[in-house]
Design an enzyme around this catalytic site. Structure first.
Site, PDB file in Angstrom:
ATOM      1  N   ASN A  28       0.127  -5.395  -8.231  1.00  0.00           N
ATOM      2  CA  ASN A  28       0.367  -6.704  -8.856  1.00  0.00           C
ATOM      3  C   ASN A  28       0.588  -7.811  -7.851  1.00  0.00           C
ATOM      4  OD1 ASN A  28       3.000  -5.149  -8.586  1.00  0.00           O
ATOM      5  ND2 ASN A  28       3.744  -7.231  -8.900  1.00  0.00           N
ATOM      6  N   TYR A 185      12.877   0.197   8.311  1.00  0.00           N
ATOM      7  CA  TYR A 185      11.487  -0.136   7.950  1.00  0.00           C
ATOM      8  C   TYR A 185      10.522   0.552   8.916  1.00  0.00           C
ATOM      9  CZ  TYR A 185       7.268  -2.877   6.893  1.00  0.00           C
ATOM     10  OH  TYR A 185       5.977  -3.275   6.542  1.00  0.00           O
TER      11      TYR A 185
HETATM   12  N1  LIG Z   1       2.174  -8.516   4.524  1.00  0.00           N
HETATM   13  C1  LIG Z   1       2.217  -8.056   5.760  1.00  0.00           C
HETATM   14  O1  LIG Z   1       2.138  -8.815   6.748  1.00  0.00           O
HETATM   15  C2  LIG Z   1       2.370  -6.592   6.012  1.00  0.00           C
HETATM   16  C3  LIG Z   1       2.418  -6.158   7.347  1.00  0.00           C
HETATM   17  C4  LIG Z   1       2.503  -4.796   7.603  1.00  0.00           C
HETATM   18  C5  LIG Z   1       2.511  -3.893   6.548  1.00  0.00           C
HETATM   19  N2  LIG Z   1       2.480  -4.333   5.265  1.00  0.00           N
HETATM   20  C6  LIG Z   1       2.515  -3.312   4.187  1.00  0.00           C
HETATM   21  O2  LIG Z   1       1.632  -3.653   3.148  1.00  0.00           O
HETATM   22  C7  LIG Z   1       2.080  -3.079   1.913  1.00  0.00           C
HETATM   23  C8  LIG Z   1       1.937  -4.098   0.797  1.00  0.00           C
HETATM   24  O3  LIG Z   1       2.837  -5.167   1.016  1.00  0.00           O
HETATM   25  P1  LIG Z   1       2.494  -6.677   0.681  1.00  0.00           P
HETATM   26  O4  LIG Z   1       2.490  -7.385   1.975  1.00  0.00           O
HETATM   27  O5  LIG Z   1       1.339  -6.776  -0.215  1.00  0.00           O
HETATM   28  O6  LIG Z   1       3.857  -7.091  -0.066  1.00  0.00           O
HETATM   29  P2  LIG Z   1       4.163  -7.571  -1.556  1.00  0.00           P
HETATM   30  O7  LIG Z   1       3.349  -8.751  -1.911  1.00  0.00           O
HETATM   31  O8  LIG Z   1       5.646  -7.694  -1.633  1.00  0.00           O
HETATM   32  O9  LIG Z   1       3.683  -6.320  -2.422  1.00  0.00           O
HETATM   33  C9  LIG Z   1       4.415  -5.127  -2.402  1.00  0.00           C
HETATM   34  C10 LIG Z   1       4.107  -4.358  -3.668  1.00  0.00           C
HETATM   35  O10 LIG Z   1       4.885  -3.148  -3.665  1.00  0.00           O
HETATM   36  C11 LIG Z   1       5.526  -3.051  -4.925  1.00  0.00           C
HETATM   37  N3  LIG Z   1       6.743  -2.246  -4.888  1.00  0.00           N
HETATM   38  C12 LIG Z   1       7.903  -2.511  -4.253  1.00  0.00           C
HETATM   39  N4  LIG Z   1       8.806  -1.562  -4.559  1.00  0.00           N
HETATM   40  C13 LIG Z   1       8.205  -0.690  -5.380  1.00  0.00           C
HETATM   41  C14 LIG Z   1       8.614   0.483  -6.068  1.00  0.00           C
HETATM   42  N5  LIG Z   1       9.871   0.932  -6.005  1.00  0.00           N
HETATM   43  N6  LIG Z   1       7.716   1.142  -6.822  1.00  0.00           N
HETATM   44  C15 LIG Z   1       6.461   0.687  -6.955  1.00  0.00           C
HETATM   45  N7  LIG Z   1       6.016  -0.434  -6.367  1.00  0.00           N
HETATM   46  C16 LIG Z   1       6.884  -1.109  -5.592  1.00  0.00           C
HETATM   47  C17 LIG Z   1       5.839  -4.487  -5.303  1.00  0.00           C
HETATM   48  O11 LIG Z   1       6.163  -4.604  -6.681  1.00  0.00           O
HETATM   49  P3  LIG Z   1       6.965  -5.905  -7.217  1.00  0.00           P
HETATM   50  O12 LIG Z   1       5.999  -7.046  -7.176  1.00  0.00           O
HETATM   51  O13 LIG Z   1       7.346  -5.497  -8.583  1.00  0.00           O
HETATM   52  O14 LIG Z   1       8.111  -6.125  -6.289  1.00  0.00           O
HETATM   53  C18 LIG Z   1       4.523  -5.131  -4.939  1.00  0.00           C
HETATM   54  O15 LIG Z   1       3.564  -4.899  -5.941  1.00  0.00           O
HETATM   55  C19 LIG Z   1       3.489  -2.581   2.188  1.00  0.00           C
HETATM   56  O16 LIG Z   1       3.454  -1.169   2.332  1.00  0.00           O
HETATM   57  C20 LIG Z   1       3.876  -3.224   3.511  1.00  0.00           C
HETATM   58  O17 LIG Z   1       4.779  -2.436   4.260  1.00  0.00           O
HETATM   59  C21 LIG Z   1       2.395  -5.652   4.975  1.00  0.00           C
END
Ligand SMILES: NC(=O)c1ccc[n+]([C@@H]2O[C@H](COP(=O)([O-])OP(=O)(O)OC[C@H]3O[C@@H](n4cnc5c(N)ncnc54)[C@H](OP(=O)(O)O)[C@@H]3O)[C@@H](O)[C@H]2O)c1
Length: 325
Positions: A28, A185
């Site tokens: 989402n 983390y």
């Molecule tokens: N953005 C970056 O720069 C970056 C860098 C390195 C790694 N990452 C990795 O990329 C991945 C995606 O992150 P993103 O950047 O897209 O962040 P995001 O926009 O915050 O998306 C994270 C997603 O994970 C979901 N989530 C959190 N807790 C959960 C749970 N208990 N059960 C099921 N779903 C859960 C969130 O749901 P809700 O919306 O309901 O909270 C959201 O859909 C993560 O694994 C993160 O560590 C991101």
């Protein structure tokens, strides 16, 4: 050293996915949302695994109506999955297995970053529990569908460059003795890479046509950076994060490219690590990269696997199939 084997890879190079079923956790928001859009554009049926069904349905509506830009010919289904609760992981997997015979790609993408210490429903430190243990359990519970899918199927696990600063503290896995939100983390993101590589070794031993790949998005502007400051009520950190996102981060759409490349490019091999190949591996087209030295340590990986089985109660059915004999 980054190695781009495809030049400027874009989603235009993704294959048609008309008969593919794909699961994306955290579909989402952020990278999961962008990946879902891209899979749907290529015709896949995407199961949007979201912890909050309302947010999932809203994301589905935005993709279906084209509000987010572009059209799609695939189909979307929202299903509830809270990775912070093993009962929810089990009921998601049961429902998926009742409704679907095949699973072409499982994207272990959802995550939380640098939040104050919290525990999951099962008493695990939240970042380790959601980012690693929840996905470990989910993958094990869906393995039968991955192995029953004709041709190659894939598991793609989203890590982070932060894994390079991590280690696994087997003496205090849940950081009960001392807690640093960034250390926790980094541990969880190292666990993602150790898991992806160990899974590939076990799949190889069982001669199964399932591939496990790790990836990371570099630095992309998503909701990830907001959660920690929101939970602590730190407006200073929230504004710093917002400014950094605006100035330094690539878009979520670009950040989703390594995951999409890892999930769909035919030249990807099991046990590889994909990330942006440009400036400091923070942005740019996807490339196969090296992860940290520690992430290749087989002893740590095997120990983490055993601990993860023990904590989640999920064991993997990695018996050789009859056709592999
Ligand atoms: N953005 C970056 O720069 C970056 C860098 C390195 C790694 N990452 C990795 O990329 C991945 C995606 O992150 P993103 O950047 O897209 O962040 P995001 O926009 O915050 O998306 C994270 C997603 O994970 C979901 N989530 C959190 N807790 C959960 C749970 N208990 N059960 C099921 N779903 C859960 C969130 O749901 P809700 O919306 O309901 O909270 C959201 O859909 C993560 O694994 C993160 O560590 C991101």
């Amino acid at each position: 050293m980054a190695r781009t084997r495809t030049g400027e890879w874009t989603t235009a190079q993704m294959p048609a996915m008309d008969d593919w079923t794909v699961v994306v956790t955290g579909a989402n928001s952020g990278l999961g949302y962008e990946a879902t859009r891209a899979f749907a554009r290529k015709g896949a049926h995407v199961v949007m695994a979201c912890r909050n069904e309302e947010r999932g349905e809203d994301a589905k509506r935005r993709i279906r109506t084209g509000e987010a830009g572009g059209s799609h010919r695939g189909s979307l289904e929202v299903a509830e999955l809270d990775l912070a609760d093993l009962a929810s992981v089990r009921s998601f997997a049961d429902e998926f297995r009742d409704a679907h015979d095949e699973l072409h790609v499982l994207c272990n993408n959802a995550g939380v970053m640098a939040i104050p210490r919290r525990e999951t429903a099962d008493g695990f430190e939240m970042q380790f529990g959601v980012n690693h243990l929840g996905h470990f359990a989910l993958t094990g519970l869906l393995l039968d569908r991955l192995r029953e899918t004709p041709g190659e199927s894939r598991v793609v696990t989203q890590s982070s460059g932060a894994h390079e600063r991590g280690d696994i503290d087997f003496e205090d896995l849940h950081h009960e003795q001392s807690y640093d939100e960034w250390e926790a983390y980094a541990q969880s993101k190292l666990a993602n890479v150790l898991f992806a590589y160990e899974l590939q070794r076990r799949l190889d031993d069982a001669e199964l046509d399932v591939t496990s790949v790790a990836c990371h998005p570099g630095y992309a502007a998503t909701n990830l950076q907001r959660r920690g400051p929101e939970m602590t009520g730190s407006t200073v950190r929230l504004w710093a994060m917002k400014a950094a996102n605006a100035l330094l981060a690539q878009s979520a759409e670009d950040g989703a490219l390594p995951l999409l490349y890892a999930a769909s490019a035919p030249e990807i091999e099991g046990g590889e690590y994909v990330g942006p190949g440009g400036l400091m591996n923070m942005r740019g087209p996807p490339a196969v990269q090296q992860s940290s030295d520690v992430s290749y340590d087989r002893e740590r990986a095997e120990r983490l696997w055993a601990v993860s089985e023990d904590l989640t109660g999920v064991t993997y059915d990695l018996e050789r199939s009859m056709t592999a004999e």
